[in-house]
Design an enzyme around this catalytic site. Sequence first.
Site, PDB file in Angstrom:
ATOM      1  N   ARG A  30       0.846  -1.187   0.000  1.00 48.75           N
ATOM      2  CA  ARG A  30       0.000   0.000   0.000  1.00 48.75           C
ATOM      3  C   ARG A  30       0.889   1.247   0.000  1.00 48.75           C
ATOM      4  NH1 ARG A  30      -0.374  -1.999   5.451  1.00 48.75           N
ATOM      5  NH2 ARG A  30       0.298  -0.471   7.005  1.00 48.75           N
ATOM      6  N   SER A  31       0.348   2.318  -0.540  1.00 55.02           N
ATOM      7  CA  SER A  31       1.082   3.574  -0.645  1.00 55.02           C
ATOM      8  C   SER A  31       0.678   4.516   0.479  1.00 55.02           C
ATOM      9  CB  SER A  31       0.806   4.233  -2.002  1.00 55.02           C
ATOM     10  OG  SER A  31       1.184   3.371  -3.058  1.00 55.02           O
ATOM     11  N   ASN A  32       1.531   5.484   0.731  1.00 55.48           N
ATOM     12  CA  ASN A  32       1.266   6.486   1.757  1.00 55.48           C
ATOM     13  C   ASN A  32       0.006   7.284   1.390  1.00 55.48           C
ATOM     14  OD1 ASN A  32       1.289   8.970   3.231  1.00 55.48           O
ATOM     15  ND2 ASN A  32       3.451   8.657   3.670  1.00 55.48           N
ATOM     16  N   PRO A  33      -0.985   7.332   2.281  1.00 50.47           N
ATOM     17  CA  PRO A  33      -2.230   8.054   1.953  1.00 50.47           C
ATOM     18  C   PRO A  33      -2.001   9.516   1.572  1.00 50.47           C
ATOM     19  CG  PRO A  33      -2.523   6.728   3.929  1.00 50.47           C
ATOM     20  CD  PRO A  33      -1.061   6.669   3.594  1.00 50.47           C
TER      21      PRO A  33
END
Length: 343
Positions: A30-33
């Site tokens: 997952r990527s940084n929000p």
Amino acid sequence: MSRERRRLAAEQVPERHYTHHEGRGPTPHRSNPVVIHRELATLELQPHMRVAEYGTGSGYSTELIARLVGPAGEVTSLDIDAYLTRWASLIHHERGLDNVRCYTADGTAGFLERAPYDRVVAWCTPPLLPKAWTDQVADDGLIVAPLPIADVPNMTLVAKIRVRGGEPVVEAVFTGGYIEATASPKGDLDLPGRWVDWENRVPAPSWISLAWRAQDDRLHTGARTALDRLLNAEHTEPYEGGEVDLPSWRTFAAALGNAQLTMAGLRPDLWAIGHSTTKTAAVIQQDGMILADSPDSPSLSALRDWLTAWEIAGRPAPETYTPALVPAHDGQGPAGWHLQLSR
């Protein structure tokens, strides 16, 4: 797309429901929000748009896009990992999203079946900007994707690319990068997925990447030797310039275009950038420690010169470089464009 619409979408989408779903469990893919919201703002999304997303991850970004393009829009999400796409599809269904479809596929080839797309966003880094992406984007469409700026890992910038008449033009670049796009699901997220020329797993993980890999032999003697020299460095010194601004330094090092550019991971979560040859090696780590094979190493001298030039230039921010897309003509890989920087 207004800031208010993005804010409302963010409020409607429960991030942890995706990243820590009770059925699937936490997903590290997952990527940084914060960065996700930056890229979505850069995409200039509008209702009714058709969007392709490469790198499904947890599915969080997919729902954000789906809400921003509205029920009349369409989102196509691709990932090489079937586990991720299957779970994302289920969660989207549970959330009542009818305008999203997830597919297990290699996103670097695009997805012609549902093209053309008004927008393309990538949460993984291809080896270059694929021609397939530009071919599948509607005229005046946008691509927002991380692209390499050197043929070693972890040297990337996120580019905003406008496509007109089939030709891509970079409108802006930003600090950032995501996991390398790979041809199969990636389990070890600490090891780069591309351009690793030698890797040790015992007694502890370490790796090295050489811009001069084409000059190495079939046994990777140069890579093995350079990595060994750095792991058993005979000379160490703290960098006198103070704390290393990694985004600035790695962009500067990449923009030099030097054939001896080297990147290594000598310890977990601690990258090192520097210079190496078949006989010498020197790098500076993120923590500011310089390692070299000897105090009078030619590679150490070259690294010091690079660092001096970086300081004289004022530690330029990645966004201050002039980007250009250069067609790939080597015939050794997929058609597309390489991102190059100049000052």
